[in-house]
Design a protein around this motif. Structure first.
Motif, PDB file in Angstrom:
ATOM      1  N   GLU A   1      -5.195  -2.192  14.345  1.00 54.55           N
ATOM      2  CA  GLU A   1      -5.626  -1.174  13.331  1.00 54.55           C
ATOM      3  C   GLU A   1      -6.839  -0.832  13.889  1.00 54.55           C
ATOM      4  O   GLU A   1      -7.579  -1.598  14.334  1.00 54.55           O
TER       5      GLU A   1
ATOM      6  N   TRP B   1     -17.999  -0.555   2.795  1.00 53.22           N
ATOM      7  CA  TRP B   1     -18.411  -1.484   3.930  1.00 53.22           C
ATOM      8  C   TRP B   1     -18.346  -0.891   5.167  1.00 53.22           C
ATOM      9  O   TRP B   1     -18.546  -1.621   6.190  1.00 53.22           O
TER      10      TRP B   1
ATOM     11  N   LEU C   1     -18.938  -9.939   3.448  1.00 53.52           N
ATOM     12  CA  LEU C   1     -19.327  -8.589   3.230  1.00 53.52           C
ATOM     13  C   LEU C   1     -20.805  -8.712   3.182  1.00 53.52           C
ATOM     14  O   LEU C   1     -21.476  -7.448   3.714  1.00 53.52           O
TER      15      LEU C   1
ATOM     16  N   HIS D   1       1.002  -9.103   4.737  1.00 57.06           N
ATOM     17  CA  HIS D   1       0.230  -8.209   4.552  1.00 57.06           C
ATOM     18  C   HIS D   1      -0.455  -8.239   3.049  1.00 57.06           C
ATOM     19  O   HIS D   1      -0.063  -7.373   2.552  1.00 57.06           O
TER      20      HIS D   1
ATOM     21  N   ASN E   1      -1.665 -10.632   8.654  1.00 56.18           N
ATOM     22  CA  ASN E   1      -2.541  -9.533   9.012  1.00 56.18           C
ATOM     23  C   ASN E   1      -3.847  -9.964   8.004  1.00 56.18           C
ATOM     24  O   ASN E   1      -4.070 -10.321   6.887  1.00 56.18           O
ATOM     25  N   GLU E   2      -4.897 -10.130   8.986  1.00 57.84           N
ATOM     26  CA  GLU E   2      -6.281 -10.461   8.490  1.00 57.84           C
ATOM     27  C   GLU E   2      -6.216 -11.660   7.416  1.00 57.84           C
ATOM     28  O   GLU E   2      -6.890 -11.422   6.172  1.00 57.84           O
TER      29      GLU E   2
ATOM     30  N   GLU F   1      -5.694   1.808  -1.292  1.00 61.16           N
ATOM     31  CA  GLU F   1      -6.693   1.168  -0.306  1.00 61.16           C
ATOM     32  C   GLU F   1      -7.168   0.050  -1.166  1.00 61.16           C
ATOM     33  O   GLU F   1      -8.421   0.014  -1.647  1.00 61.16           O
ATOM     34  N   TRP F   2      -6.209  -0.913  -1.875  1.00 61.70           N
ATOM     35  CA  TRP F   2      -6.854  -2.049  -2.436  1.00 61.70           C
ATOM     36  C   TRP F   2      -7.603  -1.893  -3.521  1.00 61.70           C
ATOM     37  O   TRP F   2      -7.407  -0.963  -4.411  1.00 61.70           O
TER      38      TRP F   2
ATOM     39  N   GLN G   1       0.965  -1.194  -0.149  1.00 61.26           N
ATOM     40  CA  GLN G   1       0.141   0.037   0.017  1.00 61.26           C
ATOM     41  C   GLN G   1       0.841   1.281   0.036  1.00 61.26           C
ATOM     42  O   GLN G   1       0.276   2.340  -0.241  1.00 61.26           O
TER      43      GLN G   1
ATOM     44  N   PHE H   1     -15.192  -7.669  12.421  1.00 64.89           N
ATOM     45  CA  PHE H   1     -16.616  -6.869  12.716  1.00 64.89           C
ATOM     46  C   PHE H   1     -17.130  -6.973  14.036  1.00 64.89           C
ATOM     47  O   PHE H   1     -17.512  -8.396  14.369  1.00 64.89           O
TER      48      PHE H   1
ATOM     49  N   PHE I   1      -7.337   6.958   4.252  1.00 67.96           N
ATOM     50  CA  PHE I   1      -7.326   6.493   5.755  1.00 67.96           C
ATOM     51  C   PHE I   1      -6.302   7.304   6.680  1.00 67.96           C
ATOM     52  O   PHE I   1      -6.268   7.272   7.610  1.00 67.96           O
TER      53      PHE I   1
ATOM     54  N   TYR J   1     -12.876  -1.808  12.786  1.00 67.51           N
ATOM     55  CA  TYR J   1     -13.322  -0.637  12.045  1.00 67.51           C
ATOM     56  C   TYR J   1     -14.897  -0.673  12.280  1.00 67.51           C
ATOM     57  O   TYR J   1     -15.403   0.396  12.254  1.00 67.51           O
TER      58      TYR J   1
ATOM     59  N   TRP K   1      -4.760   2.940  11.876  1.00 69.43           N
ATOM     60  CA  TRP K   1      -4.697   2.802  10.172  1.00 69.43           C
ATOM     61  C   TRP K   1      -5.290   3.933   9.591  1.00 69.43           C
ATOM     62  O   TRP K   1      -6.543   4.286   9.888  1.00 69.43           O
TER      63      TRP K   1
ATOM     64  N   GLU L   1      -9.040  -9.204  11.885  1.00 76.93           N
ATOM     65  CA  GLU L   1     -10.372  -8.432  11.669  1.00 76.93           C
ATOM     66  C   GLU L   1     -11.525  -8.878  11.969  1.00 76.93           C
ATOM     67  O   GLU L   1     -11.739  -9.886  11.633  1.00 76.93           O
TER      68      GLU L   1
HETATM   69  C1  PNW Z   1      -7.725  -3.573   6.309  1.00 76.85           C
HETATM   70  N1  PNW Z   1     -13.552  -4.875   3.865  1.00 76.85           N
HETATM   71  O1  PNW Z   1      -8.294  -4.000   5.356  1.00 76.85           O
HETATM   72  C2  PNW Z   1      -6.235  -4.000   6.006  1.00 76.85           C
HETATM   73  O2  PNW Z   1      -5.497  -4.307   7.269  1.00 76.85           O
HETATM   74  C3  PNW Z   1      -5.478  -2.642   5.331  1.00 76.85           C
HETATM   75  O3  PNW Z   1      -4.612  -2.893   4.640  1.00 76.85           O
HETATM   76  C4  PNW Z   1      -6.425  -1.659   4.786  1.00 76.85           C
HETATM   77  O4  PNW Z   1      -6.192  -0.499   4.328  1.00 76.85           O
HETATM   78  C5  PNW Z   1      -7.572  -1.297   5.918  1.00 76.85           C
HETATM   79  O5  PNW Z   1      -8.127  -2.341   6.449  1.00 76.85           O
HETATM   80  C6  PNW Z   1      -8.684  -0.401   5.703  1.00 76.85           C
HETATM   81  O6  PNW Z   1      -9.701  -1.048   4.716  1.00 76.85           O
HETATM   82  C7  PNW Z   1      -9.527  -4.387   5.204  1.00 76.85           C
HETATM   83  O7  PNW Z   1     -14.026  -4.866   2.753  1.00 76.85           O
HETATM   84  C8  PNW Z   1     -10.013  -4.543   3.711  1.00 76.85           C
HETATM   85  O8  PNW Z   1     -14.404  -5.340   4.899  1.00 76.85           O
HETATM   86  C9  PNW Z   1     -11.468  -4.857   3.551  1.00 76.85           C
HETATM   87  C10 PNW Z   1     -12.096  -4.878   4.442  1.00 76.85           C
HETATM   88  C11 PNW Z   1     -11.942  -4.621   5.830  1.00 76.85           C
HETATM   89  C12 PNW Z   1     -10.539  -4.291   6.001  1.00 76.85           C
END
Ligand code: PNW
Length: 487
Positions: A386, A358, A335, A129, A173-174, A436-437, A26, A236, A445, A316, A429, A234
């Motif tokens: 994060e 999301w 999702l 990551h 990571n995640e 951002e992917w 990233q 929710f 962010f 998040y 984060w 990660e």
């Molecule tokens: C995390 N979703 O990713 C990652 O660890 C980071 O690389 C990313 O930038 C950050 O959160 C913010 O998105 C996610 O789709 C990617 O639910 C996708 C999701 C959640 C977290």
């Protein structure tokens, strides 16, 4: 001299640490520089440009490969106790294997680590990551059981090169993102869609990879270096939509948190029993003579169980959960819902949406999540690896983000003071805007704005940077507190 410190309820415990995070793909750029080979994200963005907003790539990103000194300056300006970054596997080991360690990769990460330590900032290093070397994807990547050994060999190289200076490690990571989101929806690399199959194979292999790396640290490095190792999940917060949906919500928690926590953090180990049973039944209905969820052997359960020195949590957002109606269409987990456990996820109208699809804001969920983790996995130390807020505008005065930090840090304090959760520290984060992917550069962010139109990738602090710096300096949310020196 003796110093008496009286902690108020808006003060963070002594020893509580604050940091900020980024990840290699990233921010680094330099995707093909210095002998680095392609990762699955290089391949993904170059093969499916239409899956990324504005066909963006991480080819240059924040150019941190060249601007690492500036990044360390920012971290220092904020007064961070630690900086969380990740190592690009294909930069350090261009063929993915440990017989060819890149001099350039070594130099880059040594420089970054040394520069941080010079500023008294601890490096917290994530080994993985999302950016698997493409050479390993060509052998099936996370769906090949050998990936656990490939990862362990890579981890050993990183521990031996950097472990003298790096005391905090995150293995993966995640995995929910690179397994469930990736294989259920195709919106993450490698872009291969195999719902209900690929995600579970990946999940199990990720658990074994994490565990093997942890065991290596334990056996070969712990006595010398005395660091801490864990995984960052990660999760929710999943809340029953109505009082009648509590059972559905608990099932969903076991699918979201449990699949990545139960094998590691419980005394029994292995898959969460409720999920294991449901997927076995579903698989039977699918006409399969075995479960789509690969079982653990007794030996594997023992291997994975207890492989943590703390728990890493990326938090998040939240969802409501309800049972699907008969015949109702269910989108990809995590999702939208899960057709394996027949639940649908939703949001409440009062949760404000941020700049990303999301992400809905519900601060009280943070405390609920932490309390649930304590109830489920015991009184273990938790590091928030994060937490942060997305926006799609360029506001330098990012009031929404400041409010998000404040509201979420308040919930952390409540979790510590009222619920006795052992939260060790907190990570924003992200240090700066970055790739951002699948949202490319359209979602931001950062506490620092990055000008992606300028070759210089100029970083400019937002209000959130000032706010976070002052929280760190005061070690408190109480704005009347005196500024204290780094603890
Ligand atoms: C995390 N979703 O990713 C990652 O660890 C980071 O690389 C990313 O930038 C950050 O959160 C913010 O998105 C996610 O789709 C990617 O639910 C996708 C999701 C959640 C977290």
């Amino acid at each position: 001299v003796s110093v008496f410190l009286v902690l108020g309820e808006r003060d963070f415990p002594l020893g509580f640490i604050f940091g900020a995070a980024t990840s290699a793909y990233q921010v680094e750029g330099a995707w093909n520089v210095g002998g680095k080979s392609c990762s699955i994200w290089d391949t993904f963005v170059h093969t499916y440009p239409e899956r990324i907003v504005d066909n963006a790539t991480g080819n240059i990103a924040c150019d941190s490969y060249n601007k690492w000194k500036t990044d360390v300056e920012l971290a220092s300006e904020l007064g961070l106790h630690f900086y969380r970054f990740s190592i690009s596997w294909s930069r350090l080991l261009p063929n993915g294997f440990p017989n060819n360690i890149s001099e350039d990769g070594k130099r880059y990460y040594n420089n970054l680590i040394d520069a941080l330590l010079e500023k008294r900032i601890q490096p917290l290093v994530t080994l993985y990551h999302f950016d698997l070397p493409q050479s390993l994807q060509d052998f099936g990547g996370w769906t090949n059981p050998l990936v656990a050994d490939w990862f362990a060999h890579y981890a050993r190289v990183a521990f031996s090169l950097f472990g003298d200076r790096v005391k905090f490690w995150i293995t993966l990571n995640e995995p929910i993102t690179f397994c469930d989101i990736a294989y259920n929806s195709g919106s993450q690399a490698p872009g291969y869609i195999s719902p209900g199959v690929g995600n579970y194979i990946c999940n199990k292999n990720a658990m074994l990879a994490h565990a093997k790396a942890y065991r290596i640290y334990d056996k070969e490095f712990r006595s010398k270096y005395n660091g801490k190792v864990s995984i960052a999940n990660e999760i929710f917060w999943l809340e029953a939509d109505t009082v009648n949906d509590e059972e559905a919500a608990e099932k969903a928690r076991q699918l979201m948190a449990g699949m990545y926590c139960h094998p590691i953090f419980t005394k029994q180990g292995g898959w969460p029993p409720v999920i294991e049973r449901i997927i076995a039944e579903k698989s039977k209905e699918n006409g399969l003579p075995y479960s789509r969820l690969p079982p653990y052997t007794e030996e594997e359960i023992e291997l994975v169980k207890g492989t943590f020195d703390f728990m890493g949590l990326n938090f998040y957002t939240s969802r409501t959960v309800r049972n699907a109606k008969p015949g109702e269409e269910i989108g990809p987990w995590p999702l939208i819902g899960s057709s394996d456990i027949d639940v649908i996820l939703g949001v409440r109208p009062q949760w404000k949406q941020t700049g990303v699809s999301w992400f809905y804001i519900y601060p009280e969920a943070f405390r609920k999540q932490l309390a649930w983790l304590k109830k489920e996995y015991g009184d273990i130390e938790i590091l928030i690896t994060e937490n942060g807020c997305a926006s799609s505008n360029l506001d330098v005065d990012d009031k929404v983000r400041v409010q998000y930090y404040k509201d979420h840090l308040e919930q952390v304090l409540l979790a510590i003071n009222e619920d006795g959760v052992r939260v060790m520290g907190y990570t924003v984060w992200s240090l700066m805007d970055n790739f951002e992917w699948s949202d490319g550069y359209s979602v931001k962010f950062g506490m620092y704005d990055v000008d992606f139109d300028s070759p210089n990738r100029t970083r400019t602090p937002r209000s959130s940077a000032d706010y976070y710096a002052s929280v760190i300096k005061r070690h408190s949310l109480d704005v009347n507190n005196k500024i204290i020196d780094k603890l």
